[in-house]
Enzyme design. Sequence first.
Site: not given
Ligand SMILES: N[C@@H](CCC(=O)NCCCC(=O)O)C(=O)O
Length: 252
Positions: A115, A221, A223
């Site tokens: 991400c 994601h 994970e």
């Molecule tokens: N801020 C960036 C990346 C978004 C992101 O990583 N969201 C997940 C955050 C919570 C987690 O760790 O699951 C965007 O908005 O593109």
Amino acid sequence: MVATVGFPACRKLIAPHYFHCVGEKYIHAVVDVVGAVPLLLPAVSESKGHRISHNDLLDNIDGLLLTGAYSNVQSSLYGEPLAYEGSEADPARDHLTQDLIRQAVSRGIPVLGICRGIQEVNVAFGGSLHQQVHAVPGLQDHRENNTQPLDQQYGFSHSIAIQPGGVLARIWQEEQTQVNSLHGQGIKSLAPGLSVEAVAPDGLVEAVSLPGKPLLAVQWHPEWKVTETPFYLAIFEWFKSEIDQYRAARLV
Ligand SMILES: N[C@@H](CCC(=O)NCCCC(=O)O)C(=O)O
């Protein structure tokens, strides 16, 4: 000795102090699938002495995992003004990861970006980002509905088309598969040298690799419930395989 995976930390103000932190689900995925010791990598440049370098951090890890985060990569790092008010920043993480990514790649340390992590990789190698994907004509809204339960927020949201000949095509036999989607930003111009691994139905780049280097970065994601989702599991098993090869090569 057991492998070690480094997690560049987010720097957050939990008033009145700053903390360096890493999301628990990333730690669990690395422990459960890679079987590695998770190591939080703090933004050492925040300490005035600068006695510990980023290379010192990399000396202690066999893999680098760039986690997601609600903060956004600073647009100044790809030469653009902030597109909107209210974008959460984490300059300490940006300073840490931009350098760690380049140094890890040059040292052949396996890198998995998730991400925010794919966005950091793209910027580190000279690419740029859409700051609000949903505001770009022709692109969909890739954000989660944060009023929903987590199982729905991190549930399947859209398909991806896996590009032939890449890392994902090697570890997953289907040309299309489903992924979750929780991001407001995304790849605008692809950094020189990065290869597209997957795209969303609207054409947004959803995964990249760096040919010749053990690097894979994805916008979704994997994970999340990694042991229950075969495609996500294949990604972390790829990471484990690259770490095992990196460690074996260091023993030679
Ligand atoms: N801020 C960036 C990346 C978004 C992101 O990583 N969201 C997940 C955050 C919570 C987690 O760790 O699951 C965007 O908005 O593109």
